[in-house]
Design a protein around this motif. Structure first.
Motif, PDB file in Angstrom:
ATOM      1  N   GLU A 234     -17.444   9.124   7.821  1.00  0.00           N
ATOM      2  CA  GLU A 234     -16.182   9.586   8.374  1.00  0.00           C
ATOM      3  C   GLU A 234     -16.260   9.667   9.895  1.00  0.00           C
ATOM      4  N   PRO A 235     -15.146   9.483  10.592  1.00  0.00           N
ATOM      5  CA  PRO A 235     -15.157   9.593  12.055  1.00  0.00           C
ATOM      6  C   PRO A 235     -15.423  11.028  12.478  1.00  0.00           C
TER       7      PRO A 235
ATOM      8  N   ARG B  36     -22.647  15.040   3.501  1.00  0.00           N
ATOM      9  CA  ARG B  36     -23.686  15.482   2.583  1.00  0.00           C
ATOM     10  C   ARG B  36     -23.265  16.792   1.944  1.00  0.00           C
ATOM     11  N   ASP B  37     -23.799  17.065   0.783  1.00  0.00           N
ATOM     12  CA  ASP B  37     -23.517  18.321   0.098  1.00  0.00           C
ATOM     13  C   ASP B  37     -24.115  19.476   0.908  1.00  0.00           C
ATOM     14  N   LYS B  38     -23.355  20.529   1.104  1.00  0.00           N
ATOM     15  CA  LYS B  38     -23.818  21.614   1.971  1.00  0.00           C
ATOM     16  C   LYS B  38     -24.992  22.381   1.392  1.00  0.00           C
TER      17      LYS B  38
ATOM     18  N   LEU C 268     -30.707  10.777  -1.305  1.00  0.00           N
ATOM     19  CA  LEU C 268     -30.492  10.289   0.056  1.00  0.00           C
ATOM     20  C   LEU C 268     -30.013  11.451   0.923  1.00  0.00           C
ATOM     21  N   TYR C 269     -30.748  11.732   1.997  1.00  0.00           N
ATOM     22  CA  TYR C 269     -30.491  12.905   2.825  1.00  0.00           C
ATOM     23  C   TYR C 269     -30.091  12.468   4.242  1.00  0.00           C
ATOM     24  N   PRO C 270     -28.788  12.399   4.536  1.00  0.00           N
ATOM     25  CA  PRO C 270     -28.366  12.136   5.922  1.00  0.00           C
ATOM     26  C   PRO C 270     -28.842  13.271   6.819  1.00  0.00           C
ATOM     27  N   CYS C 271     -29.430  12.931   7.962  1.00  0.00           N
ATOM     28  CA  CYS C 271     -30.169  13.945   8.713  1.00  0.00           C
ATOM     29  C   CYS C 271     -30.037  13.733  10.210  1.00  0.00           C
ATOM     30  N   GLY C 272     -30.026  14.815  10.959  1.00  0.00           N
ATOM     31  CA  GLY C 272     -30.158  14.771  12.405  1.00  0.00           C
ATOM     32  C   GLY C 272     -28.916  14.318  13.142  1.00  0.00           C
ATOM     33  N   GLU C 273     -29.131  13.863  14.390  1.00  0.00           N
ATOM     34  CA  GLU C 273     -28.017  13.507  15.271  1.00  0.00           C
ATOM     35  C   GLU C 273     -27.204  12.341  14.741  1.00  0.00           C
ATOM     36  N   GLY C 274     -27.886  11.325  14.215  1.00  0.00           N
ATOM     37  CA  GLY C 274     -27.184  10.132  13.784  1.00  0.00           C
ATOM     38  C   GLY C 274     -26.212  10.372  12.649  1.00  0.00           C
TER      39      GLY C 274
END
Length: 532
Positions: free
Chosen positions: A283-284, A489-491, A502-508
């Motif tokens: 998402e933007p 990501r799920d909170k 799959l864990y989206p992580c960090g600044e990116g």
């Protein structure tokens, strides 16, 4: 009367009068390194004989420049009739060779600290980094600065340590609610950082020292059975039936694991495109865009320290400025006292600038990103297209390249000229090594960004004497303030809602903003793997 603050005791009390007391002291700059003076001042405030003080520990240290006399304010633990027990900062890790693997994409702070957390919990980290290690990365940075040549896989943003390694190492964060900030700082000290970062209000390592610390972290990971694959770009995240199975590299190699931490940083556009092709949610996200502003450091010192010449006992001065302009935030960002403006493009045909400082912050310039909020409504396509802000960001960077004329020469303008809409006849000597070209930044910046900066800069000059001056140069563009995309990501589990494991992580992924917050997020992702 001294203010007494009860503390938890690090040692064991054997008599009731043994104690630790924490107080705040005001110390002149020329006395801040004098431990005897600090001990005597504290003893006097506590109304005890100096002989009863068996040790002291500075917990926090900050500069107070609000009055005519600049002072240090420090919080100090005094050990009264009690020998202090030295604090142990190193950590013993078990060897994890053969243990459960966790793939970590990216060797920035989120990825490296996720790997250390894996070691703590007897899991085997497998870091995959598209760029080079810190030693080999230097050659590509030299080519950037001297020749304007961009290696898309090895630059200021990509490579071991991520963007922070060669972009200053500022550790200031407001992320205490996200996790254990002190733990991150202690791990950095354990790998070679000075203990000053544990006490300074605005801790800073310095670009000249960070590579050695990153290398030490690498050795810890490898020595304990972890893996690090440099020059290895992930081209696919493999999933079956909504569950991650591993990754595919550009070489064709597959690496399998049930858990993948995506810690690629805010400039890995190919990862965003991968999500788009796989129809995975992204998402933007609002970000900020503007310029990097550089002053002679002595102007900032004079303004902040109320002096003609900065005392040798004071560090180069820092500033933080913010203003609302027509309902839109304009603010300084990533301020670098005694710093250098760096070329941070990650591909051909674009200009991106950032800033860094060496540990001593002894360069003659002070620079700061000065940026304007970019909201979703500023780019109407964002309603239906998640990559609209990313494309918007890239278009500005490409315009900057064209106006600069190539080879990473950056368009620039003197500050007062910028506000008055005049092309600068000359540009001041500055720290940006690829070179600057006099240009109208109105030809580069979106109109709402340009107009907000024009209104804010004179106001900043009213807030800080000497700031608004034609001795300052605006260099375009500061565009990589944060990711213009968030990967959801799920909170609770921190997993992507469509892909378990799959864990989206960090600044990116849009969940951090700087070294410390990214490191915390990396550790938090590993904690969720443990407690699944």
């Amino acid at each position: 009367m001294a203010k007494f603050i009860p503390l938890l005791h690090f040692g064991i009390k054997t008599r009731h009068h043994f104690m630790q007391q924490e107080i705040e002291l005001t110390i002149l700059p020329e006395k801040i390194a004098d431990q005897v003076h600090i001990m005597q001042t504290g003893a006097a405030q506590l109304r005890i004989a100096p002989s009863r003080v068996k040790g002291l520990k500075i917990r926090k240290r900050s500069i107070d420049a609000r009055g005519k006399q600049v002072v240090f304010r420090i919080r100090v633990i005094f050990y009264i009739d009690e020998i202090p027990i030295p604090e142990v900062l190193h950590h013993e890790y078990a060897n994890v060779a053969g243990a459960q693997p966790v793939i970590i994409i990216g060797a920035g702070p989120a990825g490296l600290f996720a790997a250390l957390r894996c070691l703590e919990n007897k899991m085997r980290p497998i870091i995959i980094e598209r760029g080079k290690n810190v030693q080999e990365r230097r050659r590509d940075l030299a080519a950037l600065n001297k020749e304007g040549v961009v290696n898309p896989d090895s630059n200021y943003c990509f490579g071991e340590g991520g963007a922070g390694t060669y972009s200053d190492g500022k550790l200031y964060t407001r992320s205490n609610k996200r996790g254990d900030v002190q733990r991150v700082l202690q791990l950095l000290v354990a790998h070679g950082a000075t203990e000053d970062i544990l006490v300074d209000a605005r801790p800073h390592i310095g670009t000249n020292k960070l590579p050695h610390i990153i290398q030490a972290i690498r050795h810890t990971i490898l020595n304990q059975g972890g893996e690090i694959h440099f020059n290895s770009r992930v081209v696919d995240i493999v999933a079956q039936f909504g569950r991650v199975k591993g990754v595919k590299l550009a070489s064709g190699e597959h690496i399998t694991a049930d858990h993948v931490i995506l810690a690629t940083g805010h400039s890995a556009r190919d990862m965003f495109e991968l999500f788009h092709r796989k129809h995975w949610l992204a998402e933007p996200k609002p970000f900020a865009l503007g310029v990097r502003i550089e002053h002679p450091q002595h102007i900032i010192d004079q303004a902040q320290y109320h002096c003609a010449v900065r005392s040798e006992h004071l560090p180069p001065a820092y500033y933080s400025l913010v203003e609302q302009v027509d309902g839109r935030g304009v603010f300084s960002f990533c301020m670098c006292p005694g710093g250098i403006i760096a070329p941070c493009a990650t591909d051909k045909g674009e200009i991106v600038v950032n800033g860094w400082s060496p540990s001593k912050r002894n360069n003659p310039y002070a620079n700061s990103g000065t940026v304007v909020q970019v909201n979703l409504e500023d780019v109407p396509q964002a309603v239906r297209y998640p990559f609209a802000l990313l494309d918007f960001q890239h278009e500005v960077e490409e315009r900057a390249y064209v106006v600069g004329g190539g080879k990473l020469v950056a368009p620039a303008q003197r500050m007062v000229d910028f506000v008055q809409g005049k092309l600068s006849d000359t540009l001041p000597i500055n720290s940006y090594k690829p070179g600057t070209k006099s240009a109208l930044l109105s030809e580069v910046l979106p109109s709402f960004v340009h107009d907000a900066l024009r209104k804010a800069l004179p106001v900043f000059g009213q807030k800080m004497k000497g700031y608004y001056t034609n001795e300052a140069i605006l260099v375009g563009v500061e565009s990589r303030t944060s990711s213009p995309i968030r990967i959801p990501r799920d909170k609770d589990t921190l997993q992507h809602p469509q892909v378990k494991g799959l864990y989206p992580c960090g600044e990116g992924a849009g969940y951090a903003g700087g070294i410390v917050s990214a490191a915390i997020d990396g550790m938090n992702c590993v904690d969720r793997i443990i407690f699944q």
